[in-house]
Design a protein around this motif. Structure first.
Motif, PDB file in Angstrom:
ATOM      1  N   VAL A   1      49.598  49.119  35.391  1.00 10.07           N
ATOM      2  CA  VAL A   1      49.658  49.295  33.936  1.00 10.07           C
ATOM      3  C   VAL A   1      49.097  48.056  33.232  1.00 10.07           C
ATOM      4  N   GLU A   2      49.417  46.881  33.757  1.00 14.99           N
ATOM      5  CA  GLU A   2      49.081  45.625  33.077  1.00 14.99           C
ATOM      6  C   GLU A   2      47.711  45.068  33.440  1.00 14.99           C
ATOM      7  N   HIS A   3      46.842  45.892  34.008  1.00 11.28           N
ATOM      8  CA  HIS A   3      45.530  45.381  34.424  1.00 11.28           C
ATOM      9  C   HIS A   3      44.686  44.806  33.280  1.00 11.28           C
ATOM     10  N   PRO A   4      44.868  45.223  31.990  1.00 12.79           N
ATOM     11  CA  PRO A   4      44.006  44.669  30.933  1.00 12.79           C
ATOM     12  C   PRO A   4      44.061  43.148  30.798  1.00 12.79           C
ATOM     13  N   VAL A   5      45.228  42.525  31.079  1.00 11.30           N
ATOM     14  CA  VAL A   5      45.278  41.071  30.899  1.00 11.30           C
ATOM     15  C   VAL A   5      44.395  40.365  31.925  1.00 11.30           C
ATOM     16  N   THR A   6      44.286  40.947  33.114  1.00 10.75           N
ATOM     17  CA  THR A   6      43.371  40.386  34.114  1.00 10.75           C
ATOM     18  C   THR A   6      41.929  40.555  33.664  1.00 10.75           C
ATOM     19  N   GLU A   7      41.609  41.702  33.100  1.00 14.23           N
ATOM     20  CA  GLU A   7      40.256  41.928  32.604  1.00 14.23           C
ATOM     21  C   GLU A   7      39.900  40.949  31.491  1.00 14.23           C
ATOM     22  N   LEU A   8      40.875  40.614  30.645  1.00 13.62           N
ATOM     23  CA  LEU A   8      40.608  39.719  29.525  1.00 13.62           C
ATOM     24  C   LEU A   8      40.351  38.285  29.967  1.00 13.62           C
ATOM     25  N   ILE A   9      40.983  37.835  31.060  1.00 10.09           N
ATOM     26  CA  ILE A   9      40.769  36.439  31.483  1.00 10.09           C
ATOM     27  C   ILE A   9      39.619  36.299  32.479  1.00 10.09           C
ATOM     28  N   THR A  10      39.149  37.424  33.043  1.00  9.47           N
ATOM     29  CA  THR A  10      38.052  37.346  34.014  1.00  9.47           C
ATOM     30  C   THR A  10      36.758  37.976  33.503  1.00  9.47           C
ATOM     31  N   GLY A  11      36.866  38.867  32.516  1.00 12.31           N
ATOM     32  CA  GLY A  11      35.685  39.579  32.038  1.00 12.31           C
ATOM     33  C   GLY A  11      35.216  40.668  32.976  1.00 12.31           C
TER      34      GLY A  11
END
Length: 666
Positions: A295-305
């Motif tokens: 569910v929380e995958h967006p925060v990883t996308e935001l810090i890695t692009g």
């Protein structure tokens, strides 16, 4: 690359997958139940296929019905999202037999990691640090006590097939071990059809930190840093962030390397998560591996692009990862707040109904700040009792943690949701909590800091002053508008008073206003002055103001002699009165709430599934009275005190609204 994929899910994750697929030029097929005919994911997809009734067991988790939709659509691949069939190896096998790609790991990896006992054994064999415990089957409560003594209290008693906090108990002594074993075994059997139990050491002051891994089918594997998920309620995550404020580089690297080792040991491909418990000395222990998108995958996308959904699709299509471990950046800080349809003022009980207003903050992406909102609902849509109560995942990003928190505060204050109960006020209160801001958090944060539940944020005096100043300035604008519309005075701006008394609950402020073209100067009785500037006009439900030197965002509802103002987790009635009105108001009696002490009221909208007493029965404190089901969760309502049932106003099968009377006592 695939031409068409089917998303075997619903809600925000289905919408999320559709967005990435569309950006890749891939057509999408949505599946939906009868209840979801008008859902947002159905509107967004290129095609939609109805697969059954509202009940998930007859639609979204029916392998036969989903497979029929796959055949009808001609989809070459299926993305399962999370939940439902995402970690069901039988579904992955069924797709393989049909010649359709599963956008996820091999069924063998799902099977290996889906069983908590097997997964811990595999983790230990792969050199992953594991919590001391007993991974074998436990015959009875007395064996559970013996094992717990050997490990050392406190211990965690867990269901092997568990998830979502079900089948999980903490025991601090022999009695707790006996009772915990029996309760976990019973709950596991009813929830999962698998009553196997294991016991492990309970880590005190634990933090829940997980590592995102990404693996292709060519032997390449990377870890994409960590997420801190310690803010939990009843073992369900509420707020997540990336990276963790607790880890140092050495611990981060060790956890990442062990996570990749485990993934490779089970032949994992796709995007998955290895979860760890970390103690106060940064010792970390393997908890479990989730073989699906989190569910929380967006925060990883935001810090890695890195778009994880895109990479999952590319891996499923046989492509190699386009980057190595050294290529993965760690840029800034991201926070995710889960917006749930639940009433925090009623013990976070589920809420259903129509979204009469749903206006999330504007999504932006700049070098200084980003706001992202992953959602599957829309204004006017229904929140159903049939599915998960999550409405949206609000995410913010900034170059550092404090600025990411500040961005989240502003985004939460600007998020308008009406028509249902929701946890926005609670999320705001957490963002302002000193312990969260400092990063000194554990999985016990909510229980420790809100032991009596949530009753609204108590704002400091300085913040109440800012809100009082805003209310006075807004009230003056409203008074001028009323004077203009009535036409009863030519010089309305000069005739509207300058001296006011503002009350915010028990707080009282005497102040005066002087205005100019750009705003108002608000001077308090003690001499303090605050400048208020805003373009707010009567009728607007959101006010963005600058009060003093800081922004203030308030949700606004007009009331007689003032406003209902909501912001920073507080829900305030602001009464703005002339000094004479305030003098007279002080003489008025407070209206007393009705006495409901002899009534059993329904605490949430739901269905009465069972009545456990009859009219005339004598009941004792704590005795079960009735069971109400909401959001697929059964809630047992108990007597608060001794008494006699005088009347029962509901029957099994009745659909009840919040505060509907179920029974009355003498």
């Amino acid at each position: 690359m695939f031409d068409k994929i089917l998303i075997a899910n619903r809600g925000e994750i289905a919408c999320r997958v559709i967005r990435s697929a569309r950006a890749m030029g891939i057509r999408t097929v949505a599946v939906h139940s009868e209840a979801d005919r008008d859902a947002l994911h159905v509107r967004m997809a290129d095609e939609a296929i109805e697969i059954g009734p509202a009940a998930a067991a007859q639609s979204y988790i029916s392998i036969d019905r989903v497979m029929e939709a796959v055949r009808r659509s001609g989809a070459q691949a299926v993305h399962p999202g999370y939940g439902f069939l995402s970690e069901n190896p039988r579904f992955a096998h069924a797709l393989s037999e049909e010649g359709v790609a599963f956008i996820g790991p091999p069924a063998t990896a799902i099977e290996a990691m889906g069983d908590k006992i097997t997964s811990k054994k595999l983790a230990a064999e792969a050199g992953v640090s594991t919590v001391p415990g007993h991974m074998g089957l436990i015959a009875d409560a007395e064996e559970a006590v013996r094992i717990a003594r050997e490990i050392g209290y406190p211990v965690m008693i867990k269901a092997s097939a568990g998830g979502g906090g079900k089948g999980m108990r903490i025991a601090h002594d022999d009695a707790g071990a006996r009772e915990g074993f029996r309760a976990s075994k019973s709950e596991a059997a009813s929830s999962f059809g698998d009553d196997r139990i294991f016991i492990e050491k309970f880590v005190t002051s634990p933090r829940h930190i997980e590592i995102q891994v990404l693996c292709d089918g060519h032997g390449n594997a990377v870890w994409l840093h960590e997420r801190e998920c310690s803010i939990q309620r009843r073992n369900q995550k509420v707020i997540e962030e990336a990276p963790s404020p607790f880890l140092d580089d050495a611990t981060r690297r060790a956890m990442g390397q062990q996570a990749v080792s485990l993934a490779q040991a089970v032949g994992y491909t796709s995007a998955g998560t290895v979860e760890f418990i970390v103690d106060g000395d940064r010792n970390f222990y393997f908890l479990e591996m989730n073989t699906r998108l989190q569910v929380e995958h967006p925060v990883t996308e935001l810090i890695t692009g890195i778009d994880l959904v895109e990479q999952m699709i590319r891996v499923a299509a046989g492509e190699k990862l386009p980057f190595a471990q050294a290529d993965i950046p760690l840029n800034g800080w991201a926070i995710e707040s889960r917006l749930y349809a639940e009433d925090p003022y009623r013990g976070f009980l589920p809420s259903i109904g129509r979204l009469t207003r749903y206006r999330p903050p504007e999504e932006i992406a700049t070098p200084e700040r980003a706001v992202r909102n992953d959602t599957g609902v829309f204004e006017g849509g229904e929140i159903s009792m049939h599915y998960d109560p999550m409405i949206a995942k609000l995410c913010t990003w900034a170059p550092d943690r404090l600025r990411a928190i500040a961005a989240m505060r502003e985004a939460l204050d600007g998020f308008e949701v009406e028509g249902i109960g929701h946890n926005l006020p609670f999320l705001s209160a957490v963002m302002d909590h000193p312990r969260f801001v400092s990063g000194e958090i554990t999985t016990g944060f909510i229980e420790e800091e809100f032991p009596q539940g949530f009753t609204g944020a108590e704002l400091p005096e300085a913040e109440l002053r800012r809100i009082a100043a805003a209310a006075a300035a807004m009230h003056r604008v409203s008074e001028i508008r009323r004077a203009r519309i009535s036409g009863r005075m030519d010089h309305h701006e000069r005739r509207v008073g300058t001296d006011w008394v503002v009350t915010l609950g028990a707080a009282r402020f005497e102040l005066s206003l002087t205005t100019d073209r750009d705003g108002a100067e608000v001077r308090f009785d003690g001499g303090e002055a605050l400048r208020v500037e805003s373009d707010w006009m009567p009728g607007r439900t959101l006010a963005r103001l600058m009060v003093g030197e800081a922004p203030l965002v308030l949700k606004v509802d007009t009331l007689p002699m003032g406003f209902r103002l909501r912001g920073r987790g507080a829900d305030l009635r602001a009464r703005v009165m002339t000094p004479r009105q305030a003098e007279l108001a002080a003489l008025m009696l407070e209206k007393q709430p009705p006495d409901t002490s002899k009534l059993l009221l329904c605490p949430m909208p739901g269905v009465v599934t069972a009545l456990h007493v009859a009219e005339g029965d004598e009941v004792q404190a704590g005795q079960a009275l009735c069971t109400v089901e909401a959001m697929k969760m059964e809630n047992l309502l108990r007597a608060e005190r001794q008494g006699r049932v005088a009347r029962i106003m509901a029957e099994a099968g009745d659909n009840l609204a919040v505060d509907a009377v179920i029974m009355e006592f003498d």
